[in-house]
Design a protein around this motif. Structure first.
Motif, PDB file in Angstrom:
ATOM      1  N   PHE A  50       0.835  -1.204   0.000  1.00 38.22           N
ATOM      2  CA  PHE A  50       0.000   0.000   0.000  1.00 38.22           C
ATOM      3  C   PHE A  50       0.870   1.255   0.000  1.00 38.22           C
ATOM      4  N   ASP A  51       0.586   2.143  -0.937  1.00 38.13           N
ATOM      5  CA  ASP A  51       1.354   3.389  -1.052  1.00 38.13           C
ATOM      6  C   ASP A  51       0.429   4.531  -1.448  1.00 38.13           C
ATOM      7  N   GLY A  52      -0.728   4.571  -0.817  1.00 41.20           N
ATOM      8  CA  GLY A  52      -1.693   5.618  -1.124  1.00 41.20           C
ATOM      9  C   GLY A  52      -2.795   5.113  -2.045  1.00 41.20           C
ATOM     10  N   PRO A  53      -3.766   5.977  -2.346  1.00 40.39           N
ATOM     11  CA  PRO A  53      -4.888   5.571  -3.200  1.00 40.39           C
ATOM     12  C   PRO A  53      -4.418   5.092  -4.560  1.00 40.39           C
ATOM     13  N   GLU A  54      -5.074   4.085  -5.080  1.00 38.31           N
ATOM     14  CA  GLU A  54      -4.771   3.588  -6.415  1.00 38.31           C
ATOM     15  C   GLU A  54      -6.034   3.601  -7.265  1.00 38.31           C
ATOM     16  N   ILE A  55      -5.860   3.836  -8.548  1.00 38.00           N
ATOM     17  CA  ILE A  55      -6.982   3.848  -9.474  1.00 38.00           C
ATOM     18  C   ILE A  55      -7.331   2.412  -9.839  1.00 38.00           C
ATOM     19  N   MET A  56      -8.574   2.035  -9.613  1.00 32.21           N
ATOM     20  CA  MET A  56      -9.008   0.654  -9.828  1.00 32.21           C
ATOM     21  C   MET A  56      -9.621   0.439 -11.205  1.00 32.21           C
ATOM     22  N   GLY A  57     -10.096   1.493 -11.806  1.00 33.45           N
ATOM     23  CA  GLY A  57     -10.719   1.363 -13.121  1.00 33.45           C
ATOM     24  C   GLY A  57     -11.220   2.719 -13.591  1.00 33.45           C
ATOM     25  N   CYS A  58     -11.618   2.795 -14.846  1.00 23.46           N
ATOM     26  CA  CYS A  58     -12.129   4.061 -15.367  1.00 23.46           C
ATOM     27  C   CYS A  58     -13.181   3.790 -16.430  1.00 23.46           C
ATOM     28  N   THR A  59     -14.079   4.740 -16.579  1.00 25.51           N
ATOM     29  CA  THR A  59     -15.133   4.646 -17.589  1.00 25.51           C
ATOM     30  C   THR A  59     -15.147   5.933 -18.401  1.00 25.51           C
ATOM     31  N   GLY A  60     -15.358   5.784 -19.694  1.00 26.79           N
ATOM     32  CA  GLY A  60     -15.417   6.943 -20.567  1.00 26.79           C
ATOM     33  C   GLY A  60     -16.848   7.321 -20.889  1.00 26.79           C
ATOM     34  N   CYS A  61     -17.079   7.749 -22.100  1.00 28.82           N
ATOM     35  CA  CYS A  61     -18.425   8.147 -22.516  1.00 28.82           C
ATOM     36  C   CYS A  61     -18.571   7.887 -24.013  1.00 28.82           C
ATOM     37  N   THR A  62     -19.791   7.937 -24.472  1.00 27.44           N
ATOM     38  CA  THR A  62     -20.065   7.742 -25.898  1.00 27.44           C
ATOM     39  C   THR A  62     -19.972   9.078 -26.620  1.00 27.44           C
ATOM     40  N   ILE A  63     -19.199   9.105 -27.669  1.00 27.02           N
ATOM     41  CA  ILE A  63     -19.092  10.321 -28.477  1.00 27.02           C
ATOM     42  C   ILE A  63     -20.036  10.190 -29.673  1.00 27.02           C
ATOM     43  N   ASP A  64     -20.930  11.141 -29.811  1.00 27.53           N
ATOM     44  CA  ASP A  64     -21.902  11.124 -30.907  1.00 27.53           C
ATOM     45  C   ASP A  64     -21.308  11.820 -32.123  1.00 27.53           C
ATOM     46  N   TRP A  65     -20.548  11.054 -32.886  1.00 29.17           N
ATOM     47  CA  TRP A  65     -19.830  11.606 -34.035  1.00 29.17           C
ATOM     48  C   TRP A  65     -20.770  11.967 -35.173  1.00 29.17           C
ATOM     49  N   THR A  66     -20.464  13.057 -35.816  1.00 29.73           N
ATOM     50  CA  THR A  66     -21.154  13.408 -37.057  1.00 29.73           C
ATOM     51  C   THR A  66     -20.707  12.425 -38.139  1.00 29.73           C
ATOM     52  N   LYS A  67     -21.608  12.070 -39.035  1.00 35.60           N
ATOM     53  CA  LYS A  67     -21.296  11.080 -40.063  1.00 35.60           C
ATOM     54  C   LYS A  67     -20.052  11.502 -40.859  1.00 35.60           C
ATOM     55  N   GLY A  68     -19.109  10.563 -40.940  1.00 41.23           N
ATOM     56  CA  GLY A  68     -17.881  10.818 -41.694  1.00 41.23           C
ATOM     57  C   GLY A  68     -16.819  11.598 -40.950  1.00 41.23           C
ATOM     58  N   LYS A  69     -17.059  11.915 -39.666  1.00 45.83           N
ATOM     59  CA  LYS A  69     -16.116  12.743 -38.901  1.00 45.83           C
ATOM     60  C   LYS A  69     -15.441  11.988 -37.752  1.00 45.83           C
ATOM     61  N   ASN A  70     -15.722  10.689 -37.619  1.00 39.09           N
ATOM     62  CA  ASN A  70     -15.166   9.914 -36.512  1.00 39.09           C
ATOM     63  C   ASN A  70     -13.677   9.645 -36.740  1.00 39.09           C
ATOM     64  N   VAL A  71     -12.824  10.352 -36.003  1.00 42.18           N
ATOM     65  CA  VAL A  71     -11.375  10.228 -36.218  1.00 42.18           C
ATOM     66  C   VAL A  71     -10.784   9.013 -35.507  1.00 42.18           C
ATOM     67  N   THR A  72     -11.588   8.295 -34.705  1.00 45.05           N
ATOM     68  CA  THR A  72     -11.085   7.099 -34.032  1.00 45.05           C
ATOM     69  C   THR A  72     -11.193   5.861 -34.922  1.00 45.05           C
TER      70      THR A  72
END
Length: 393
Positions: A248-270
């Motif tokens: 133990f060495d202080g708080p640790e990050i256990m997980g993370c959640t993102g969000c849904t990006i509502d891309w415009t058609k043809g603009k999704n750079v991912t």
């Protein structure tokens, strides 16, 4: 003549003879050392010998010295009591970090009005007064009044020649490009989108709720997606692991959640579209197949790998999450509180200075500790000189 030679040798001082013998021995020693060096160089150029040596060294790292096993049973019993005390210390430390989190939450509310005003200036919702804009730069300290006035006139003339910009254009994009940790994530196709980023906020979990924090990215309306807010939430834990409480060495990050990006058609750079040619085995005809595959982008930050309930991840996912946690922590601890200094580059110079100093110290300490801890025959009782704080006064 031979008699004279014998006479000369007889008259030699015994000390001189010793000197002669020593010189001869030294010359012989140099020859041996030279041969040894040549042999070492040849061995170091042999990949099989190097691999065997590395395997041997790897086996020594972290191996017990045998000192604990040599202790009497009654002493081992007392050491176990010390370990139990250490576990209790770890639990107290966990409570300490929980209270630190509460303090962070409390002071975040005090910082937020200042950050809101910063956001208003950046996006041109508020024009600061002359008094608020007054800032004495280091290079202005020795300027005369006449020189200051001349510089002011020249600046005003330049401003008249240019279009009047609104707020501080590309503020957050410039911050990201100035920080190596973030610029490594940026792709050329991300930059036009990040020009629309207006603010980043940190939100802490409410009192009594599990420890967590969220990063909120606010965008002005744009042609790339319909969202005005993108979020990333990090879940944290501040308690020792029962199976390994000493880690133990202080708080640790256990997980993370993102969000849904509502891309415009043809603009999704991912995502990107690729075309591949396939040849039919029987007929020999060729067809072109279009496939959509993942694309490198900063906005992949909002779709992190999911951590299964078992907590087990493959190596690639673990590496992605480790980098993700580092980035999220850095944005929360450094970027949001000191954004203007990363925009100007001043904070980057401070960070570089800090890391240089810490790195040098860490290297020195690591060498000293490594020599003792990795020695399988190390016995602390054999240390002739105890540390200064252990010496009797």
């Amino acid at each position: 003549m031979a008699d004279m030679d014998n006479k000369d040798q007889a008259e030699l001082d015994p000390a001189d003879m010793e000197d002669v013998e020593e010189v001869e021995e030294e010359e012989t020693g140099e020859d041996v050392n030279s041969k040894a060096r040549q042999l070492t160089v040849q061995m170091m150029q042999n990949p099989q010998i190097l691999a065997a040596l590395q395997e041997r060294l790897d086996g020594l790292v972290g191996s017990p010295s045998g000192y604990m096993e040599s202790l009497p049973k009654v002493v081992k019993r007392r050491v176990n009591a010390l370990k139990n005390l250490q576990v209790k210390c770890a639990h107290i430390e966990a409570k300490f970090y929980e209270e630190v989190h509460e303090l962070e939450r409390k002071y975040a509310a005090l910082y937020q009005p200042l950050f809101d005003k910063r956001s208003d200036i950046v996006k041109a919702a508020y024009e600061p007064t002359d008094e608020e804009c007054e800032w004495k730069a280091d290079d202005e300290e020795e300027l005369t009044e006449e020189m200051k006035e001349k510089a002011k006139v020249e600046e005003e003339k330049k401003d008249e020649e240019k279009e009047d910009p609104k707020g501080i254009p590309e503020f957050w994009l410039t911050v990201f490009k100035n920080v190596d940790l973030l610029s490594d994530m940026l792709q050329e196709h991300d930059e036009p989108i990040l020009k629309h980023l207006q603010d980043i906020k940190v939100k802490f979990s409410d009192q009594g709720q599990p420890m967590s924090f969220s990063l909120e990215f606010y965008f002005e309306p744009n042609e790339f997606f319909t969202n005005t807010l993108l979020t990333k939430t990090y879940k944290m834990r501040s308690e020792p692991d029962e199976s390994d409480p000493f880690s133990f060495d202080g708080p640790e990050i256990m997980g993370c959640t993102g969000c849904t990006i509502d891309w415009t058609k043809g603009k999704n750079v991912t995502l990107k579209t690729i075309k591949k040619k396939q040849k039919h085995k029987g007929r020999g005809t060729v067809r072109t197949v279009t496939k959509t595959v993942p694309n490198d982008s900063f906005f992949n930050f909002f779709t992190p790998p999911e951590v299964p309930e078992s907590g087990e991840l493959d190596e690639d996912s673990e590496a992605v999450l480790a980098a993700d946690f580092e980035i999220g922590h850095f944005i929360r601890e450094r970027i949001v509180p000191r954004a203007v200094l990363y925009f100007t580059g001043e904070a980057i110079e401070d960070d570089d200075d800090d890391y240089d100093e810490e790195g040098e110290e860490a290297d020195d300490e690591g060498e000293e500790e490594g020599e003792e801890e990795n020695d399988p025959d190390y016995d602390p009782k054999k240390d002739a000189n105890p540390p200064a704080e252990c010496k009797q006064q």
